[in-house]
Design an enzyme around this catalytic site. Structure first.
Site, PDB file in Angstrom:
ATOM      1  N   ARG A  72       0.854  -1.196   0.000  1.00  0.00           N
ATOM      2  CA  ARG A  72       0.000   0.000   0.000  1.00  0.00           C
ATOM      3  C   ARG A  72       0.885   1.239   0.000  1.00  0.00           C
ATOM      4  NH1 ARG A  72      -5.442  -1.878   2.700  1.00  0.00           N
ATOM      5  NH2 ARG A  72      -5.343  -3.982   1.860  1.00  0.00           N
TER       6      ARG A  72
ATOM      7  N   ARG B 274      -0.291   1.276  10.156  1.00  0.00           N
ATOM      8  CA  ARG B 274      -0.374   1.651   8.746  1.00  0.00           C
ATOM      9  C   ARG B 274       1.012   1.491   8.136  1.00  0.00           C
ATOM     10  NH1 ARG B 274      -4.508   4.154   6.424  1.00  0.00           N
ATOM     11  NH2 ARG B 274      -5.448   4.650   8.417  1.00  0.00           N
TER      12      ARG B 274
ATOM     13  N   GLU C 169      -9.568  -1.092  12.834  1.00  0.00           N
ATOM     14  CA  GLU C 169     -10.079  -1.987  11.790  1.00  0.00           C
ATOM     15  C   GLU C 169      -9.178  -3.203  11.595  1.00  0.00           C
ATOM     16  OE1 GLU C 169     -10.954  -0.147   7.968  1.00  0.00           O
ATOM     17  OE2 GLU C 169     -10.713  -2.113   7.009  1.00  0.00           O
TER      18      GLU C 169
ATOM     19  N   SER D  50     -12.747  -6.299   6.709  1.00  0.00           N
ATOM     20  CA  SER D  50     -13.747  -5.581   5.945  1.00  0.00           C
ATOM     21  C   SER D  50     -14.384  -6.546   4.956  1.00  0.00           C
ATOM     22  CB  SER D  50     -13.073  -4.422   5.217  1.00  0.00           C
ATOM     23  OG  SER D  50     -14.037  -3.637   4.578  1.00  0.00           O
TER      24      SER D  50
ATOM     25  N   ARG E 116      -2.136  -5.800  12.123  1.00  0.00           N
ATOM     26  CA  ARG E 116      -3.126  -5.270  13.063  1.00  0.00           C
ATOM     27  C   ARG E 116      -3.527  -6.313  14.107  1.00  0.00           C
ATOM     28  NH1 ARG E 116      -6.720  -0.956   9.518  1.00  0.00           N
ATOM     29  NH2 ARG E 116      -4.925   0.345   8.976  1.00  0.00           N
TER      30      ARG E 116
END
Length: 437
Positions: free
Chosen positions: A272, A287, A361, A364, A402
């Site tokens: 990412r 992140r 989070e 998803s 995470r």
RNA sequence: GGAAAGGUCGCAUAGUUGGUCUAGUGCGCACGCUUGGAAAGCGUGUGUGUCGCAAGGCACCGCGAGUUCGAAUCUCGCCCUUUCCGCCA
């Protein structure tokens, strides 16, 4: 991408969906262009019919001067119309890719993530009778993640997983793959370096290609090498999740209905660029530019009830894994304003992260109906032999960083050690149950 | 990195002096005949997209330009795949 016929017949509902999703699209113009496009095409077909007739005459005997003259005239006309048509078709395509899926009727309407709705909560956030550390401090004290040297070698947001940190990451991946395989998912390790259509197909470009996209995706431009004065281009991209690679597995194919639904789970590194999130979560693992993840993906027949059922099923698997690992979590139903164009319904899963004093989070789950399969051209034959686009869904299984944050922070002990969740131990060297100094 | 070959309607193939290819054949698939049932055999059918109520039209022989009255067939550019050699995990 939606069916143009469906769009013509449902302009108002689509306009409403676009508004709720904060997507600006000129549907009136799309309809106008569509009409003009069909008109031009009809005219072109007519001229071509005559052109074909003429060519056929020419087979029988040498064409006369008159026929040659008419042929030349028709050729010029065709050229002119084709030019107009090409122009209008590219305008048409540009608008078409922006048309959103209409969300489920009961999806909450909202402007942004502040209006997402918590629909479930399980496990209570922990209370510590000592001063808890964040995962960065824990990782440093236990020597299991090295951020400083990660930055030295990889740059901003770089990190090394080390010792039990590395083992824990692989244990999480093994656990997720094992779980999904047991649930009947086909295990894959898909390509992470992919062609442009793969990312377009999943909807990772907001427009028709990379140049019109906004962020997140890395483009590998290493093919820009000059050879004999010629530039050799190589358009390859790094995936941000296994989803696009898994969805594109059957691109361009017509599947057998009896083989549906197809369930895949994919292990992959994810990349990412995080352009656009400068200054956000700048420290730690929350992140990062690269990480490992296990993802779940389903292809099913074009039936909303079945797709909704699969959607819930995938969400349940994620919940089960949070539960087994022992993380307090909650489920959010995502509102229209926080949903991307292609989605019909979306849930987020969030695990409790003490250092954030809140949930972060960790998953998803989205249902796209046929929005992605139209781009990727994946169909199946129903019992009448009719071809239909499959419905596509995806959900996170476990994103390693995470989960590592949540595990370190939630299961830390007063002495600075961290308890390893029982279900992961069998994947740890020596079945370790503790990370300690 | 070097060299070569090739991309045709599910798969395999034919088609390269441009017009009878709106693409032939085999396999597969579907339906029918035959059969006690099946196999074999025989017959018929079978690409995709798009416009149209329909009849039917148009496009597509990797993609894009070009030559021509007419291109799967000729020219140019691009993409992709495969094989061999070299180097390497």
């Amino acid at each position: 991408m939606l069916d143009i016929k469906f769009i013509r017949e449902n302009v108002e509902a689509i306009a409403e969906a676009a508004k709720n999703k904060n997507i600006k699209i000129d549907l009136v113009k799309l309809i106008e262009i569509d009409e003009e496009r069909r008109k031009l095409q009809a005219k072109l077909d007519e001229i071509r019919t005559r052109k074909n007739e003429l060519a056929k005459l020419g087979q029988v005997s040498r064409p006369t001067d008159e026929q040659i003259g008419e042929g030349k005239k028709l050729k010029a006309e065709v050229g002119k119309i084709e030019e107009d048509l090409n122009k209008i078709n590219s305008e048409f395509d540009e608008l078409m890719v922006q048309v959103p899926t209409i969300t489920a009727k009961d999806v909450p309407v909202g402007k942004d993530d502040s209006e997402n709705i918590e629909i479930e909560r399980e496990g209570d956030p922990l209370k510590f009778d000592f001063e808890p550390k964040d995962h960065i401090q824990l990782a440093k004290d236990l020597d299991i993640i090295d951020f400083d040297r990660g930055v030295k070698v990889s740059g901003y947001r770089g990190y090394y997983m080390k010792n039990e940190g590395a083992s824990l990451q692989m244990a999480l991946m093994m656990y997720a793959m094992d779980k999904l395989t047991q649930k009947g998912f086909t295990l894959m390790i898909p390509p992470t370096l992919v062609k442009e259509f793969v990312l377009f197909g999943s909807g990772y470009f907001s427009g028709k290609n990379f140049n019109e996209s906004k962020d997140e995706i890395y483009k590998i431009a290493n093919g820009e090498i000059e050879v004999d004065g010629k530039t050799n281009k190589e358009n390859k991209f790094l995936i941000g999740t296994a989803e696009p690679s898994l969805l594109a597995y059957h691109a361009g194919e017509i599947l057998e209905k009896k083989n549906l639904p197809l369930k895949f789970c994919g292990f992959s590194p994810c990349y990412r660029s995080e352009i656009g999130s400068y200054g956000k979560d700048t420290k730690g693992l929350y992140r990062v530019h690269e990480f490992m993840k296990v993802e779940q993906v389903c292809l099913c027949e074009a039936d909303i009830d079945q797709a909704e059922k699969l959607h819930k099923e995938m969400l349940e698997i994620s919940k089960e894994m949070h539960r087994e690992i022992g993380l307090p979590f909650r489920v959010l139903e995502i509102c229209t304003g926080d949903m991307s164009a292609g989605k019909y319904r979306m849930f987020d899963l969030e695990a409790w992260m003490p250092s954030r004093n809140g949930y972060g989070e960790t998953g998803s789950a989205s249902n796209f109906l046929d929005w992605q399969s139209r781009r990727l051209n994946v169909k199946y034959k129903d019992e009448n032999g009719n071809k239909k686009y499959v419905y596509m869904l995806n959900n996170t299984a476990i994103p390693s960083p995470r989960f590592i944050i949540a595990i370190l922070e939630n299961f830390q002990q007063a002495d600075g050690s961290v308890i390893i969740p029982e279900v992961l131990r069998k994947w740890m060297p020596g079945n370790a149950n503790l990370i300690k100094n």
